[in-house]
Motif scaffolding. Structure first.
Motif, PDB file in Angstrom:
ATOM      1  N   SER A 235       0.847  -1.198   0.000  1.00 23.27           N
ATOM      2  CA  SER A 235       0.000   0.000   0.000  1.00 23.27           C
ATOM      3  C   SER A 235       0.878   1.241   0.000  1.00 23.27           C
ATOM      4  O   SER A 235       2.014   1.215   0.486  1.00 23.27           O
ATOM      5  CB  SER A 235      -0.950   0.022   1.203  1.00 23.27           C
ATOM      6  OG  SER A 235      -0.269   0.316   2.405  1.00 23.27           O
ATOM      7  N   HIS A 263      -2.873  -1.023  -2.988  1.00 23.16           N
ATOM      8  CA  HIS A 263      -3.858  -0.127  -2.396  1.00 23.16           C
ATOM      9  C   HIS A 263      -3.240   1.244  -2.134  1.00 23.16           C
ATOM     10  O   HIS A 263      -2.042   1.359  -1.873  1.00 23.16           O
ATOM     11  CB  HIS A 263      -4.391  -0.707  -1.082  1.00 23.16           C
ATOM     12  CG  HIS A 263      -5.361  -1.839  -1.286  1.00 23.16           C
ATOM     13  ND1 HIS A 263      -4.960  -3.159  -1.398  1.00 23.16           N
ATOM     14  CD2 HIS A 263      -6.717  -1.839  -1.398  1.00 23.16           C
ATOM     15  CE1 HIS A 263      -6.020  -3.923  -1.567  1.00 23.16           C
ATOM     16  NE2 HIS A 263      -7.094  -3.157  -1.583  1.00 23.16           N
ATOM     17  N   ALA A 345      -7.040  -4.497   2.069  1.00 24.79           N
ATOM     18  CA  ALA A 345      -5.763  -3.772   2.120  1.00 24.79           C
ATOM     19  C   ALA A 345      -4.944  -4.168   3.337  1.00 24.79           C
ATOM     20  O   ALA A 345      -3.706  -4.170   3.292  1.00 24.79           O
ATOM     21  CB  ALA A 345      -6.011  -2.260   2.132  1.00 24.79           C
TER      22      ALA A 345
END
Length: 394
Positions: A235, A263, A345
């Motif tokens: 992420s 993400h 996520a």
């Protein structure tokens, strides 16, 4: 426990199950369906909570908080003056504030001395009230780098790997990499500046993935974003595409974010409406436009508040979500960003974020219809986290 409600949003599809019910046993969901069916299924004597005019939906997820910070004008000074025991007590209060707003899972992306890991264990044991904590432990940063005062300075591949290993051994469930500088650290690298070599960042991601831990990359600068994507992080936090002179979204990097399914958590402040006054209207419009461009491209955006940093309190998730409504995103997608997509996520997509059998009983009951009015999420009736009911204080 049997919970019945006028509307049930099992996941953010934009459609409700009307006059439905959720049956909970222990910390898990047993069944979801029509009220009558589940009333017949529930064992005799099952406690029953009924909210005929309310909406029942998955508990919310804040993907970016810092429980060690107090959200004051100078949270680093407050942190450095606090002893760990006092700090832990303050963190427990902040965790309860999150829970009271319907947040049943929070990812803490940088603490000191493993305090967030310790707090997460205390919450799981029922010693204190709070959401499930996904903790990154001590963030990895270069010598004198962003948030160096949290104790995570590392230089060279060997030191980076050792710090990741230490975090994993201490119970971290994610790894935070300070890929670029940030405004919280006085005298450090600028927000747009990259802090790691490609070799260090690759080693960090490799070591984290060996331990089965996802990597969240703090990256404001375009060069840092590109480096984080190339290294294979899971992420990107902030992702503001900054350069020394402005902003630059590189399409080839965006395409790679999409291809790798990375993400992005913009970590929008609850005070986002003040940004034009802080940065100027033109710069604020550019920042807002880049997030909208990522959303339109199909980037997996998730909700987070950066709670704890300057003037960012622990009750601001709903105000933060209003930013995405301002951009024109539909409420169903915004709710998904704070539930099912957020769970994915955090590596919890098979455990929470949806109301389905075998998932954790993380539930939020609110008055009103959040698919019509996102502000309804602020009208919290009750919260159930891992099967335990919490009644927010007035």
């Amino acid at each position: 426990m049997l919970i019945t409600a006028g509307r049930i949003l099992t996941e953010a599809t934009g459609e409700y199950l009307t006059d439905g019910a959720v049956l909970v046993k222990g910390d898990s969901i047993v069944a979801v369906g029509p009220r009558k069916e589940l009333e017949d299924l529930a064992p005799e004597g099952t406690p029953h909570l009924d909210f005929p005019e309310s909406t029942l939906l998955p508990g919310l997820i804040d993907c970016h908080v810092h429980l060690v910070f107090d959200g004051s004008a100078d949270p680093t000074a407050a942190l450095q003056q606090a002893q760990d025991d006092d700090l832990f007590a303050d963190m427990a209060v902040r965790a309860e504030q999150l829970l009271g707003t319907g947040v049943t899972t929070a990812r803490d992306l940088g603490d000191r001395n493993g305090l967030a890991v310790r707090l997460g264990a205390a919450i799981a044991e029922g010693v204190v009230h709070g959401p499930r904590i996904v903790s990154a432990g001590t963030p990895v940063t270069p010598k004198g780098g962003h948030c160096w005062f949290l104790g995570g300075e590392a230089e060279g591949e060997a030191e980076v790997r050792a710090l990741v290993q230490r975090n994993a051994a201490n119970g971290a469930t994610a790894i935070k990499a300070m890929v670029t500088g940030g405004g919280l650290t006085k005298g450090g690298a600028a927000s747009w500046e990259n802090q790691f070599s490609a070799e260090e960042l690759t080693a960090l991601v490799d070591e984290a993935h060996k331990a089965g831990l996802p990597v969240a990359a703090h990256a404001h600068g375009t060069d840092g974003i590109a480096a984080a994507v190339a290294a294979g992080v899971d992420s990107i936090e902030h992702c503001t595409w900054m350069t020394e002179t402005g902003f630059e979204l590189r399409k080839e990097v965006l395409d790679e974010i999409l291809a790798k399914g990375i993400h992005v958590c913009p970590a929008v402040s609850q005070h986002w409406q003040m940004l034009p006054r802080v940065f100027g209207q033109e710069r604020a419009d550019a920042m807002f436009g880049l997030i909208r461009e990522m959303a339109d491209a199909g980037v997996k955006l998730v909700a987070g508040t950066d709670a704890g940093v300057q003037r960012a309190g622990f009750g601001g998730l709903i105000s933060s979500l209003a930013f995405y409504a301002h951009l024109g995103l539909p409420n169903s997608r915004i709710i998904d960003m704070a539930t099912a997509e957020a769970a994915r996520a955090l590596g919890l997509g098979d455990q929470t974020g949806r109301l389905v059998p075998s998932y954790k009983a993380d539930l939020l009951i609110v008055d009103g219809d959040p698919l019509e009015d996102l502000g309804a999420l602020s009208s919290v009736r009750t919260v159930i986290a891992a099967g335990k009911r919490y009644q927010p204080k007035a």
